[in-house]
Write a protein that holds these residues in place. Sequence first.
Motif, PDB file in Angstrom:
ATOM      1  N   ILE A 133      41.741  96.757 119.501  1.00  0.00           N
ATOM      2  CA  ILE A 133      42.975  96.700 120.289  1.00  0.00           C
ATOM      3  C   ILE A 133      43.485  95.265 120.240  1.00  0.00           C
ATOM      4  O   ILE A 133      42.858  94.354 120.774  1.00  0.00           O
ATOM      5  CB  ILE A 133      42.725  97.136 121.738  1.00  0.00           C
ATOM      6  N   LEU A 134      44.630  95.068 119.600  1.00  0.00           N
ATOM      7  CA  LEU A 134      45.181  93.724 119.428  1.00  0.00           C
ATOM      8  C   LEU A 134      46.312  93.520 120.429  1.00  0.00           C
ATOM      9  O   LEU A 134      47.324  94.232 120.405  1.00  0.00           O
ATOM     10  CB  LEU A 134      45.700  93.537 117.998  1.00  0.00           C
ATOM     11  N   TYR A 143      41.414  86.781 113.445  1.00  0.00           N
ATOM     12  CA  TYR A 143      41.107  88.214 113.466  1.00  0.00           C
ATOM     13  C   TYR A 143      39.687  88.478 112.969  1.00  0.00           C
ATOM     14  O   TYR A 143      38.932  89.240 113.581  1.00  0.00           O
ATOM     15  CB  TYR A 143      42.108  88.983 112.607  1.00  0.00           C
ATOM     16  N   ILE A 144      39.311  87.851 111.862  1.00  0.00           N
ATOM     17  CA  ILE A 144      37.979  88.079 111.297  1.00  0.00           C
ATOM     18  C   ILE A 144      36.902  87.608 112.268  1.00  0.00           C
ATOM     19  O   ILE A 144      35.911  88.313 112.518  1.00  0.00           O
ATOM     20  CB  ILE A 144      37.853  87.369 109.933  1.00  0.00           C
ATOM     21  N   GLY A 150      32.776  90.265 118.360  1.00  0.00           N
ATOM     22  CA  GLY A 150      33.065  91.007 119.579  1.00  0.00           C
ATOM     23  C   GLY A 150      34.149  90.411 120.433  1.00  0.00           C
ATOM     24  O   GLY A 150      34.152  90.594 121.664  1.00  0.00           O
ATOM     25  N   GLY A 151      35.114  89.742 119.828  1.00  0.00           N
ATOM     26  CA  GLY A 151      36.183  89.122 120.585  1.00  0.00           C
ATOM     27  C   GLY A 151      37.324  90.067 120.935  1.00  0.00           C
ATOM     28  O   GLY A 151      38.252  89.675 121.645  1.00  0.00           O
ATOM     29  N   TYR A 152      37.266  91.303 120.436  1.00  0.00           N
ATOM     30  CA  TYR A 152      38.297  92.287 120.750  1.00  0.00           C
ATOM     31  C   TYR A 152      37.681  93.486 121.464  1.00  0.00           C
ATOM     32  O   TYR A 152      36.519  93.821 121.261  1.00  0.00           O
ATOM     33  CB  TYR A 152      38.980  92.799 119.478  1.00  0.00           C
ATOM     34  N   ASP A 153      38.493  94.143 122.276  1.00  0.00           N
ATOM     35  CA  ASP A 153      38.148  95.478 122.737  1.00  0.00           C
ATOM     36  C   ASP A 153      38.528  96.466 121.659  1.00  0.00           C
ATOM     37  O   ASP A 153      39.429  96.220 120.847  1.00  0.00           O
ATOM     38  CB  ASP A 153      38.897  95.812 124.033  1.00  0.00           C
ATOM     39  N   GLY A 154      37.843  97.597 121.650  1.00  0.00           N
ATOM     40  CA  GLY A 154      38.184  98.682 120.755  1.00  0.00           C
ATOM     41  C   GLY A 154      38.454  99.930 121.567  1.00  0.00           C
ATOM     42  O   GLY A 154      38.017 100.049 122.719  1.00  0.00           O
ATOM     43  N   THR A 204      33.625  97.344 123.420  1.00  0.00           N
ATOM     44  CA  THR A 204      33.612  96.085 122.670  1.00  0.00           C
ATOM     45  C   THR A 204      33.591  96.426 121.183  1.00  0.00           C
ATOM     46  O   THR A 204      32.725  97.187 120.734  1.00  0.00           O
ATOM     47  CB  THR A 204      32.397  95.218 123.024  1.00  0.00           C
ATOM     48  N   TYR A 205      34.540  95.894 120.440  1.00  0.00           N
ATOM     49  CA  TYR A 205      34.662  96.203 119.017  1.00  0.00           C
ATOM     50  C   TYR A 205      33.861  95.216 118.188  1.00  0.00           C
ATOM     51  O   TYR A 205      34.002  93.996 118.351  1.00  0.00           O
ATOM     52  CB  TYR A 205      36.134  96.157 118.603  1.00  0.00           C
ATOM     53  N   HIS A 206      33.016  95.728 117.310  1.00  0.00           N
ATOM     54  CA  HIS A 206      32.295  94.900 116.339  1.00  0.00           C
ATOM     55  C   HIS A 206      32.559  95.473 114.948  1.00  0.00           C
ATOM     56  O   HIS A 206      32.254  96.650 114.679  1.00  0.00           O
ATOM     57  CB  HIS A 206      30.786  94.891 116.613  1.00  0.00           C
TER      58      HIS A 206
END
Length: 577
Positions: A133-134, A143-144, A150-154, A204-206
Amino acid sequence: SSSGWRSAIHGGDFFLDISGNIDPLLELQATLAAFVAPPADDPNQHAQCRFPARWLWLKARLGAHPAFRTAIECPAFDAWTRSGSVSSLSIVFATGYLANPASYYGHTLLKFNFKEDQGQTRLMDVSVNYGAILEKDDDPVTYIVNSVFGGYDGGFSHIHFYFHNHNYGDNELRDLWEYQLDLPQDAVDLVVAHAWEVLGKRYTYHFFRHNCAYRMAEILQIVDGLEIIPENRPWTIPQALIEKLAVAKYQGRPVLAGVTYLPSRQSRFYEKYLSLSQQEAGLLKDLVEGKHSLQEQPFQDLPTPSKQALLDALLDYYQFVGNPIDEAPRETRQEYVNTLSTRYQLEAGTPEVRSLQPVSPHLSRPLGWLQAGWGHNSATGDVLSIRFRPAYYDVLDSDSGQVRNAALIMGDTQVNIGRDRTYINKIDLLGVESVKPGLSGLPGDNGVAWKLHLGAEQERLWCDDCLVARFQGDMGYGRQLSENLFSAVYVGGALQNDRADQGFGYARTSANLILRQSDRFGVNLGFEYRFPVGSKLESYGVTNLVARWSIGSRSDFRISYERDGAELLMVGIGMYW
């Protein structure tokens, strides 16, 4: 938590108890209490409607409990499932896309297949997607880093399948593979209900582990006894999921019911183009370049089957190079309309097309590669070599589901054992080589090619103690010269730390030729000419040649020759795992 449990979902309205994310017993008690609550003004907010999978799963085990005596009508959920009309499930695999780091390894979707009597095309089936989720448009480096650490939610989202079919197949030119699953109706209903529960919830998106493939497998594993999450690696690659699906069983029966190939717009055009005769292909080129028109004799003199084949290829060409209705120049739009009109004026008929359908991705070789080799260096002597590549493919072993003649390499490490020392020969942290086939050579089918490599390697062949960090980048042009022969030329260079008086980098021109005699044998010949920067060295050439023989789907034999101030000949046996 003291219970040892912690949900992957970030709280919010997914839990009915304040400690439900860490205490399953408290969440169970709260769920049963909520199930017997009277209907609210909005029935869609009732616990039975918010958590239909919990309702189904618990009812199968606690059916006598008072919570299950009264069922609530759920308008939103019923509309989403078309009154419970999902008859089967599919996992859809989109092949890799090297123009976007998020899509290097491909992508997976969960697709709901509705009953045939619903009166809608398969493209209107519901598809469930998982991704980062951006909140804003980050630059590629940010982004990478955020995706990996794990810096973004998914989260999950849903949309009609035609959206993904258009985005992946038509815009990004990625083939799709639909893997139909054979699960009983009660299992299908449970998965659909669980997908509804998790829509919009945050995880948490990985990128490497808890990604689309992992979450799709996790949704399916709500079915007791189904085990499809790939566990033999610390990362989850979409291809590994479909490999697990291909061998998985449920209640003693194979889970995989069938595989459907959905070719991209590029693949559809290439199939039709390669089915043309030499005369037809030449006339197609003249029509595209405006040297002839459909009203002139060269086309009018063709027999009807040739006209049909040529017009079908021409229509697919216009669609391949761009949207011929909304985005193309006025002249192109008019040519497309004229072509379509001419095709409709011909008698009905479907020309025979040469299918380019590759082997299904789940039948491809495994993802990791380990090679043991021996070589002779004219400057440093004999050497034993161990090479380990966790993922994914190079230009000679690119397989079904991967970009042909391209490379996507991560963690490729080679350790050499010489006469008196063991040393690292190279570490390729990331290597990407992207090419467009340029098979037809027509305008718009331009064969853009580029390379990026980040890692460390020995400076030159004559030195085994000259490891340098090196970043390399090239832009170029590629062309499929024949069915088995691909060629590309590049301009680029490298940055490195200065060692052995070699300078802090070099500019270069390069070319390579890839011959694929068959699926089992291929050769990659490359030459580059380097112009050192920050050094007094003269420009010099580097030559490399690699030949690969496939030994089944799990092993290969390679022989390579390299010349770079010294000469190196190596042979090796590789195992895929």
